[in-house]
Scaffold this active site. Structure first.
Site, PDB file in Angstrom:
ATOM      1  N   HIS A  96      -5.931  27.421  50.165  1.00 29.15           N
ATOM      2  CA  HIS A  96      -5.835  28.737  50.808  1.00 29.15           C
ATOM      3  C   HIS A  96      -4.453  29.144  51.108  1.00 29.15           C
ATOM      4  O   HIS A  96      -3.587  28.266  51.843  1.00 29.15           O
ATOM      5  CB  HIS A  96      -6.717  28.979  51.717  1.00 29.15           C
ATOM      6  CG  HIS A  96      -7.008  30.320  51.863  1.00 29.15           C
ATOM      7  ND1 HIS A  96      -6.307  31.305  52.598  1.00 29.15           N
ATOM      8  CD2 HIS A  96      -7.971  31.337  51.330  1.00 29.15           C
ATOM      9  CE1 HIS A  96      -6.469  32.567  52.555  1.00 29.15           C
ATOM     10  NE2 HIS A  96      -7.704  32.369  51.651  1.00 29.15           N
ATOM     11  N   GLU A 164      -5.884  34.289  43.928  1.00 29.07           N
ATOM     12  CA  GLU A 164      -5.558  35.313  45.135  1.00 29.07           C
ATOM     13  C   GLU A 164      -4.292  35.830  45.534  1.00 29.07           C
ATOM     14  O   GLU A 164      -3.358  35.088  46.165  1.00 29.07           O
ATOM     15  CB  GLU A 164      -6.240  34.362  46.419  1.00 29.07           C
ATOM     16  CG  GLU A 164      -7.773  33.959  46.245  1.00 29.07           C
ATOM     17  CD  GLU A 164      -8.240  34.167  47.779  1.00 29.07           C
ATOM     18  OE1 GLU A 164      -9.163  34.622  47.811  1.00 29.07           O
ATOM     19  OE2 GLU A 164      -7.717  33.072  48.622  1.00 29.07           O
TER      20      GLU A 164
END
Ligand code: PGA
Length: 251
Positions: A96, A164
């Site tokens: 992430h 993302e």
């Protein structure tokens, strides 16, 4: 592709096991009957056992971690191995952008984590995305290629990719989501690197108002939701939107 995947990334937004239990129970009770949708709840590691207990009879909801370490065991204070994670979870978020930014995770670390996950039977949700809203895809493409170093192609079906763009990730409540057209274009590019069946999700300021626009795109197999995933009614609405929209697209 048989179902959409909706991942809830709770980050560090919840402060007690009591609140976490209420949230996951509400989600479980409301998504159980949804067709063609898999929901993955990525809780802080400390509550994974409780979360797993609450959803253990649900065929619709799975448990995911938010991070994992790549060494199988040893003197690594504070870390959690993929084997430990596999005892309570089926999925884990890897790479992430917040881990890369605040904890110095590199593409090398991400690759090691992906390999460790696959060895332990965990499905890694590999996050990639560019920092600036420039349309330049060098960063996500490099991140994905490097995450897949030494990963045999037969495992590509066990991966989940989350595109993302960092500029689109919200601060919990407000953010600038990427357009579905743009995400679809990037998803097509990333799909050239993986297997045609590897799910490619979008993450970045997804909420119940914009979810339909992503759900209607056949290139986008689901979403990774941060801020809106800890608001039960919002998250349940997103799951329902995907369940309904994907039915329409795939008829
Ligand atoms: P957001 O977070 O939905 O709050 O933008 C997404 C993520 O960072 O996974």
């Amino acid at each position: 592709m048989k179902h959409s995947i909706i991942v809830g990334n709770w980050k560090m937004y919840i402060n007690s096991v009591a609140d976490a239990s209420v949230l996951v129970t509400t989600i479980r009770n409301n998504v159980t009957l949804l067709d063609k949708t898999k929901v993955v709840i990525c809780s802080p590691s400390i509550w994974l056992t409780e979360i797993a207990q609450i959803i253990k009879k649900s065929t619709r909801v799975s448990v995911g971690g938010q991070n994992v370490f790549y060494e199988p065991d040893g003197a690594y204070t504070g870390e959690i191995s993929s084997l430990m994670m596999k005892e309570v979870a089926d999925y884990v978020i890897v790479g992430h952008s917040e881990r890369r930014e605040h904890f110095g995770e590199t593409n090398f670390d991400v690759n090691e984590k992906v390999l460790a996950c696959l060895k332990s039977g965990l499905k890694p949700i590999i996050c990639v995305g560019e920092r600036k809203k420039s349309g330049n895809l060098v960063q996500p493409i490099r991140e994905l290629n490097e995450a897949l170093n030494h990963v045999p192609k037969k495992y590509y079906k066990d991966l989940v990719i989350a595109y993302e763009p960092i500029w689109a990730i919200s601060n919990g409540t407000v953010g600038d989501n990427a357009s579905p057209e743009y995400v679809a274009k990037v998803a097509n590019k990333l799909r050239e690197i993986v297997h045609s069946e590897t799910p490619i999700l979008y993450g970045g300021s997804v909420n119940s108002k914009n979810a339909k626009s992503y759900a209607e795109r056949p290139e986008i197999d689901g979403v990774l939701v941060g801020g809106a995933s800890v608001r039960a009614s919002e998250f349940i609405k997103i799951c329902k939107i995907f369940s309904e929209a994907k039915e329409i697209v795939r008829k």
